[in-house]
Scaffold this motif. Structure first.
Motif, PDB file in Angstrom:
ATOM      1  N   SER A  35      86.889  13.194  79.732  1.00  0.00           N
ATOM      2  CA  SER A  35      85.919  12.632  80.557  1.00  0.00           C
ATOM      3  C   SER A  35      86.883  11.837  81.711  1.00  0.00           C
ATOM      4  O   SER A  35      86.271  12.221  82.179  1.00  0.00           O
ATOM      5  N   SER A  95      86.803  11.469  69.267  1.00  0.00           N
ATOM      6  CA  SER A  95      86.305  10.894  70.101  1.00  0.00           C
ATOM      7  C   SER A  95      86.575  11.024  70.622  1.00  0.00           C
ATOM      8  O   SER A  95      86.496  10.488  72.361  1.00  0.00           O
ATOM      9  N   SER A  96      88.320  10.719  70.197  1.00  0.00           N
ATOM     10  CA  SER A  96      89.344  10.527  71.415  1.00  0.00           C
ATOM     11  C   SER A  96      89.191  11.587  72.409  1.00  0.00           C
ATOM     12  O   SER A  96      90.278  11.377  73.822  1.00  0.00           O
ATOM     13  N   GLU A 146      86.747  11.129  74.980  1.00  0.00           N
ATOM     14  CA  GLU A 146      87.304  10.461  75.760  1.00  0.00           C
ATOM     15  C   GLU A 146      87.830  11.066  77.404  1.00  0.00           C
ATOM     16  O   GLU A 146      87.761  10.327  78.478  1.00  0.00           O
TER      17      GLU A 146
END
Length: 257
Positions: free
Chosen positions: A115, A108-109, A112
């Motif tokens: 992004s 997830s990190s 992120e």
């Protein structure tokens, strides 16, 4: 009162107690507390279980993510595949199940971060174009490698000694760094209090096209990250991964499954 906590040694670097204490206060969780349990040896874990009858969950950090396995009653399939545990769920009957939330926190990190760096592009495509160097072979590296495999990112493991499918730091060349633009430090090198340490990669070959992800989060900017920034590389510390895996831990401890 339900008790949760962290085992490892040493634990002076840990932010977990602060994180969960603030979470409990912010969210009005009044029936739980989070404590640090520094164990000089993993053989002390059964004594901890006996002395803490209200213990319902543990996080596991360096150096016990693999050493803890024999002390568990069962493993979640993902943790079994990774071969390392950083979350233990303790049932009402005392059963102890091992999970791995590092996989979730890292994945997830990473998305992120990319992004934020690439606001105008397809993050999934950009990530899949990367090749990675994974520094270290401990428990955290196993979760990172499993995530990279699922993301279809080719990687090379790097450690102090060469081995099958693994390079030593001395074998890293300019050509290898040019091809492998995502470099992930899964070792404790540079972690407080030994903040001047850093992985011995050839930093002179880094460019503005490199991404240095340090799983260390204390200090917030390690020498590894500083050396990357000096070459114009993108850098990230381990705090986003910590937050992601911590929230996943809480989900695991409170799941009805």
């Amino acid at each position: 009162m339900r008790i949760f906590g962290l085992i490892g040694f040493p634990l002076s670097h840990s932010f977990s107690k602060k994180y969960f204490t603030e979470k409990f206060s912010r969210e009005g969780i009044t029936d739980a507390s989070y404590e640090l349990f520094p164990l000089q040896t993993i053989s002390l874990l059964p004594d901890l279980f006996r002395s803490q009858p209200h213990l319902r969950g543990l996080n596991v950090t360096i150096p016990y993510k693999q050493a803890v396995l024999p002390y568990l009653d069962q493993l979640h399939p993902a943790a079994a595949r990774i071969g390392a545990v950083n979350v233990i769920r303790i049932g009402e009957n005392g059963s102890k199940t091992g999970y791995n939330s590092d996989y979730f926190g890292f994945t997830s990190s990473l998305f992120e971060w990319f992004s934020q760096v690439h606001k105008d592009g397809s993050v999934e495509d950009i990530i899949k174009q990367c090749k990675a160097l994974v520094l270290g072979t401990g428990g955290a590296s196993k979760a990172v490698k499993a995530a990279l495999e699922d993301l279809q990112i080719n990687y090379i493991s790097v450690s102090r000694q060469p081995a099958q499918n693994q390079l030593s730091y001395d074998q890293l060349t300019e050509a290898i760094l040019k091809e492998h633009t995502l470099i992930i430090n899964t070792t404790p090198l540079g972690m407080s209090p030994d903040t001047q340490n850093f992985p011995p990669i050839p930093y002179q070959y880094l460019t503005t096209g490199h991404y240095l992800y340090d799983l260390v989060y204390n200090p917030e900017e390690t020498v590894f990250m500083q050396k990357g920034k000096d070459k114009g590389a993108f850098v990230l510390n381990g705090l986003p991964m910590l937050y992601g895996q911590a929230e996943k831990s809480w989900e695991i401890w409170n799941s009805n499954e």
